[in-house]
Design a protein around this motif. Structure first.
Motif, PDB file in Angstrom:
ATOM      1  N   SER A  65     -44.450  -5.419  24.978  1.00 11.95           N
ATOM      2  CA  SER A  65     -43.865  -4.771  26.282  1.00 11.95           C
ATOM      3  C   SER A  65     -43.422  -5.964  27.336  1.00 11.95           C
ATOM      4  CB  SER A  65     -44.979  -4.015  27.024  1.00 11.95           C
ATOM      5  OG  SER A  65     -46.080  -4.800  27.261  1.00 11.95           O
ATOM      6  N   GLY A  66     -43.778  -7.177  27.090  1.00 10.22           N
ATOM      7  CA  GLY A  66     -43.246  -8.058  27.843  1.00 10.22           C
ATOM      8  C   GLY A  66     -44.399  -9.038  28.734  1.00 10.22           C
ATOM      9  N   LYS A  67     -45.602  -8.506  28.495  1.00  9.67           N
ATOM     10  CA  LYS A  67     -46.682  -8.953  29.591  1.00  9.67           C
ATOM     11  C   LYS A  67     -46.689 -10.666  29.186  1.00  9.67           C
ATOM     12  CE  LYS A  67     -50.034  -6.953  26.927  1.00  9.67           C
ATOM     13  NZ  LYS A  67     -49.199  -6.281  25.986  1.00  9.67           N
ATOM     14  N   SER A  68     -46.871 -11.011  28.126  1.00 10.74           N
ATOM     15  CA  SER A  68     -46.935 -12.515  27.887  1.00 10.74           C
ATOM     16  C   SER A  68     -45.826 -13.061  28.202  1.00 10.74           C
ATOM     17  CB  SER A  68     -47.261 -12.696  26.171  1.00 10.74           C
ATOM     18  OG  SER A  68     -48.366 -12.210  25.716  1.00 10.74           O
ATOM     19  N   THR A  69     -44.525 -12.626  27.923  1.00 13.60           N
ATOM     20  CA  THR A  69     -43.444 -13.220  28.794  1.00 13.60           C
ATOM     21  C   THR A  69     -43.454 -13.322  29.949  1.00 13.60           C
ATOM     22  OG1 THR A  69     -42.187 -12.355  26.888  1.00 13.60           O
ATOM     23  CG2 THR A  69     -40.992 -12.954  28.847  1.00 13.60           C
ATOM     24  N   PHE A  70     -44.156 -12.401  30.767  1.00 10.91           N
ATOM     25  CA  PHE A  70     -44.117 -12.313  32.405  1.00 10.91           C
ATOM     26  C   PHE A  70     -45.160 -13.352  32.520  1.00 10.91           C
ATOM     27  CE2 PHE A  70     -46.123 -10.187  36.150  1.00 10.91           C
ATOM     28  CZ  PHE A  70     -45.092 -10.984  37.039  1.00 10.91           C
ATOM     29  N   MET A  71     -46.294 -13.528  31.891  1.00 12.64           N
ATOM     30  CA  MET A  71     -47.568 -14.598  32.206  1.00 12.64           C
ATOM     31  C   MET A  71     -46.603 -16.080  31.966  1.00 12.64           C
ATOM     32  SD  MET A  71     -49.930 -13.016  33.208  1.00 12.64           S
ATOM     33  CE  MET A  71     -49.149 -11.634  34.091  1.00 12.64           C
ATOM     34  N   ARG A  72     -45.955 -16.174  31.017  1.00 16.66           N
ATOM     35  CA  ARG A  72     -45.515 -17.594  30.620  1.00 16.66           C
ATOM     36  C   ARG A  72     -44.446 -17.821  31.663  1.00 16.66           C
ATOM     37  NH1 ARG A  72     -45.066 -19.099  24.348  1.00 16.66           N
ATOM     38  NH2 ARG A  72     -47.077 -18.153  23.856  1.00 16.66           N
ATOM     39  N   ILE A  73     -43.708 -16.837  32.261  1.00 17.78           N
ATOM     40  CA  ILE A  73     -42.654 -17.315  33.388  1.00 17.78           C
ATOM     41  C   ILE A  73     -43.402 -17.730  34.732  1.00 17.78           C
ATOM     42  CG2 ILE A  73     -41.162 -16.327  34.981  1.00 17.78           C
ATOM     43  CD1 ILE A  73     -40.175 -14.385  32.812  1.00 17.78           C
ATOM     44  N   LEU A  74     -44.610 -17.004  34.948  1.00 20.52           N
ATOM     45  CA  LEU A  74     -45.654 -17.438  36.046  1.00 20.52           C
ATOM     46  C   LEU A  74     -46.103 -18.832  35.756  1.00 20.52           C
ATOM     47  CD1 LEU A  74     -47.498 -14.257  36.906  1.00 20.52           C
ATOM     48  CD2 LEU A  74     -45.551 -15.027  37.854  1.00 20.52           C
ATOM     49  N   ALA A  75     -46.398 -19.179  34.512  1.00 17.18           N
ATOM     50  CA  ALA A  75     -47.034 -20.404  34.306  1.00 17.18           C
ATOM     51  C   ALA A  75     -46.052 -21.547  34.170  1.00 17.18           C
ATOM     52  CB  ALA A  75     -47.700 -20.333  32.795  1.00 17.18           C
TER      53      ALA A  75
END
Lengths: 254, 214
Positions: free
Chosen positions: B41-51
């Motif tokens: 759903s894009g959770k990890s992608t979102f977290m990788r952007i924040l990191a």
């Protein structure tokens, strides 16, 4: 020079050795007959042209012409090395710098120490030997780098996530890649004289030079190849690894 | 509470595929935020952007009010640390791994500090010289998390770090993260674990790249 007995007719007879390769390819259904024929034709044509060009350059004995040969060899080697770095941005520029610096430093040292003279008969072949060895070393560096960045992708990501700079995150890959470029030269040095009598030495012995003198030249060539592949591998790897990251220090394929 | 992250009109796409669509979110400092949603759903992608492991296609992420693109990436990642679901241990021994955060900061390895942290996750000092091949999956994850926490970051992003761990290992990880959260560490946790989701006080859901409830 009287020892050299290769003539057009002996070469034509020697062509029978190519037929051996063709027959093996045919019997074993390797489908390499086309490659062999193209390879042989290219070798004959390229070497014939180079033979006549070298004859002209050596006879002319002109510094600018010698330098032009140097440039052509370095450019060609860089272009070929860059092909092995397909997928690595700016591979040609990195290869060009590595081959140019590696060849220049080694040649200058050889000329300044009096090992060779700045005459086309010595500069052109030695440039070719150095550049082709660096070219092979760079090709191995690039291949190793591409493979290890794929294999250790997760590890590099984790190191970046811990705040490591791209160099620290790539240090293992960098070391392995530099080593992979230098290893064949180091391996071949170990077996010099035991397994192989390399081209330079064999050529001189063929031409009737005292083998002890030929050995001295071979030792000089060994030093030269060791230095040049080290310089070429280090420069190409240090320029190459940066291309796997963007300006935000993120892995490009992420 | 001060806002540690402000996310504005964030989009992320690969080719024509939109992974994240118009994410807007504010996260307060010191929170323990749980991010849930179906796989892909894009959770990890979102977290990788924040990191800052990847960059958004468009939109803004502010960290303490400043665009994360203006931070030097390595310094930023020392403040916002990302922990992976299936970490790899580097080198030959556990020491190689726990020395890495010191190496990153060009500091001498502080063995007494490392022993204290190992004990925090129920590992004794003999683990320092253990081969990375001789530690279990649960121990591996605990050691990997210590790499993130030896120098306490401001934010720890955990991407399903307890997935595949047994109850005992999960409890150790939860205890450690709770302790760090109480010391002021902001934690963003991606999880599919039903117990973790049920116990979460602050939760957001991402579905098909869209933030569902804030």
């Amino acid at each position: 020079m009287s020892n050299l007995t290769v003539s057009n007719s002996t070469l034509a007879l020697g062509f029978s050795l190519v037929l051996v390769a063709l027959v093996i390819g045919y019997v074993e259904k390797l489908r390499i007959d086309k490659d062999i024929i193209i390879g042989v034709i290219r070798a004959i044509v390229q070497l014939s042209i180079v033979g006549y060009v070298l004859k002209f350059v050596i006879k002319a004995n002109d510094n600018w012409l010698t330098l032009a040969c140097f440039v052509i060899i370095v450019l060609n080697a860089s272009w070929n090395a860059a092909k092995r770095g397909n997928g690595i941005p700016k591979a040609f520029q990195s290869s060009l710098l590595a081959i140019f610096v590696g060849t220049t430093i080694t040649l200058t040292t050889l000329v300044l120490t009096g090992s060779i003279k700045f005459v086309p008969a010595q500069i052109v072949p030695v440039t070719g030997m150095i550049a082709s060895n660096i070219m092979v070393a760079i090709g191995l560096c690039y291949r190793n780098m591409k493979q290890t960045y794929t294999d250790r992708h997760q590890q590099v990501l984790e190191k970046l996530a811990l705040g490591a700079d791209i160099k620290l995150a790539s240090l293992d890959i960098l070391r392995d890649s530099i080593k992979s470029g230098m290893q064949p030269t180091i391996d071949s040095i170990k077996t010099l004289g035991l397994v192989s009598l390399p081209g330079m030495m064999s050529g001189l012995i063929f031409a009737g030079v005292d083998p002890v003198k030929a050995i001295k030249y071979q030792i000089m060539v060994t030093f030269m190849l060791l230095a040049s592949t080290s310089i070429g591998s280090i420069i190409s790897c240090y320029l190459g690894y940066k291309q796997f990251f963007n300006d935000r220090k993120q892995l490009r394929d992420e | 509470m001060e806002k540690i992250f402000e996310v504005r009109n964030l989009f992320y796409q690969v080719g024509e595929t939109k992974i994240l669509k118009d994410i807007n979110l504010e996260i307060e400092q010191g929170k323990y935020l749980t991010v849930v949603g179906p796989s892909g759903s894009g959770k990890s992608t979102f977290m990788r952007i924040l990191a800052s492991m990847i960059s958004a296609t468009t939109g803004e992420v502010l960290f303490h009010g400043k665009d994360i693109a203006t931070f030097e990436p390595t310094k930023y990642r020392q403040k916002v640390s990302y922990a992976f679901q299936q970490p790899t241990l580097f080198g030959k021994t556990v020491r190689d791994n726990l020395a890495f955060p010191f190496e990153v900061r060009k500091q001498e390895f502080d063995e007494s500090k490392v022993i204290k942290y190992l004990e925090m996750v129920n590992l004794n000092q003999t683990y320092i010289d253990k081969s990375v091949n001789d530690v279990s999956g649960g121990e591996k994850q605990r050691i990997a998390l210590l790499r993130n926490l030896l120098f306490q970051p401001e934010v720890l992003i955990t991407d399903e770090v307890t997935a595949g761990l047994d109850t005992e290992n999960k409890a150790i990880v939860h205890k450690m993260l709770n302790e760090f959260n109480q010391r002021g560490l902001t934690i963003l946790r991606v999880t599919h674990d039903e117990t973790e989701i049920a116990n979460a006080t602050d939760k957001i859901t991402i579905k098909d790249g869209v933030l569902q409830n804030v």
